[in-house]
Design an enzyme around this catalytic site. Sequence first.
Site, PDB file in Angstrom:
ATOM      1  N   CYS A 246       0.807  -1.221   0.000  1.00  0.00           N
ATOM      2  CA  CYS A 246       0.000   0.000   0.000  1.00  0.00           C
ATOM      3  C   CYS A 246       0.842   1.273   0.000  1.00  0.00           C
ATOM      4  O   CYS A 246       2.014   1.267   0.352  1.00  0.00           O
ATOM      5  CB  CYS A 246      -0.923  -0.011   1.214  1.00  0.00           C
ATOM      6  SG  CYS A 246      -2.072  -1.403   1.174  1.00  0.00           S
ATOM      7  N   ASP A 247       0.190   2.354  -0.404  1.00  0.00           N
ATOM      8  CA  ASP A 247       0.847   3.660  -0.397  1.00  0.00           C
ATOM      9  C   ASP A 247       0.463   4.415   0.875  1.00  0.00           C
ATOM     10  O   ASP A 247      -0.198   3.868   1.760  1.00  0.00           O
ATOM     11  CB  ASP A 247       0.497   4.446  -1.667  1.00  0.00           C
ATOM     12  CG  ASP A 247      -0.995   4.718  -1.824  1.00  0.00           C
ATOM     13  OD1 ASP A 247      -1.743   4.635  -0.824  1.00  0.00           O
ATOM     14  OD2 ASP A 247      -1.419   5.024  -2.951  1.00  0.00           O
ATOM     15  N   SER A 248       0.853   5.671   0.962  1.00  0.00           N
ATOM     16  CA  SER A 248       0.606   6.452   2.181  1.00  0.00           C
ATOM     17  C   SER A 248      -0.878   6.729   2.414  1.00  0.00           C
ATOM     18  O   SER A 248      -1.272   7.091   3.520  1.00  0.00           O
ATOM     19  CB  SER A 248       1.386   7.769   2.131  1.00  0.00           C
ATOM     20  OG  SER A 248       0.980   8.531   1.012  1.00  0.00           O
TER      21      SER A 248
ATOM     22  N   VAL B  78      -4.106   2.545   0.523  1.00  0.00           N
ATOM     23  CA  VAL B  78      -4.643   1.678  -0.535  1.00  0.00           C
ATOM     24  C   VAL B  78      -3.474   1.131  -1.350  1.00  0.00           C
ATOM     25  O   VAL B  78      -2.368   1.671  -1.294  1.00  0.00           O
ATOM     26  CB  VAL B  78      -5.640   2.427  -1.453  1.00  0.00           C
ATOM     27  CG1 VAL B  78      -6.872   2.861  -0.673  1.00  0.00           C
ATOM     28  CG2 VAL B  78      -4.987   3.627  -2.122  1.00  0.00           C
TER      29      VAL B  78
END
Length: 150
Positions: free
Chosen positions: A18-20, A23
């Site tokens: 996931c990203d920041s 998601v």
Amino acid sequence: MKPSDWLILQKKVRFGDCDSAGVIHFHNLLKWSHEAWEESIEIYGIPCNDIFPDFSIRKSQIIFPIVNCEANFNAPIKIGDLLKVKIAPHKINTHLFQVNSFFIKNGNKVAEGKIIHCSLDVDSRNKIEIPDQLERWIEASNVSTNLKEC
């Protein structure tokens, strides 16, 4: 063995996927799509080394570069989600095949990956026919009937 054994897989979304924003990072969908078809052919009974060359032993004379790929997102995919991954391969012509991966969460399609591979001779880089064992996997997967069953 029935088609759903190699056409329906599971994927748990991990923190590193996931990203920041919490998601999945977009590129992971294509990575998961490729990993899913690798797993699918292994479950079907095709050794990975027969498809993906190990140039130190030169077992395979065929390579399958990706010539087109696409990822579509319909809903957020978050840390901890358990996804069902449905694989739908089909032959485009004698040297091209496409593998679609449908990512399902709670019965809803949340994303789809599409990857098109070209069958090439490893030395000449000329297009060649899809090898028999891979063609059998595509035919056995028979997307038009088996995907409904899955």
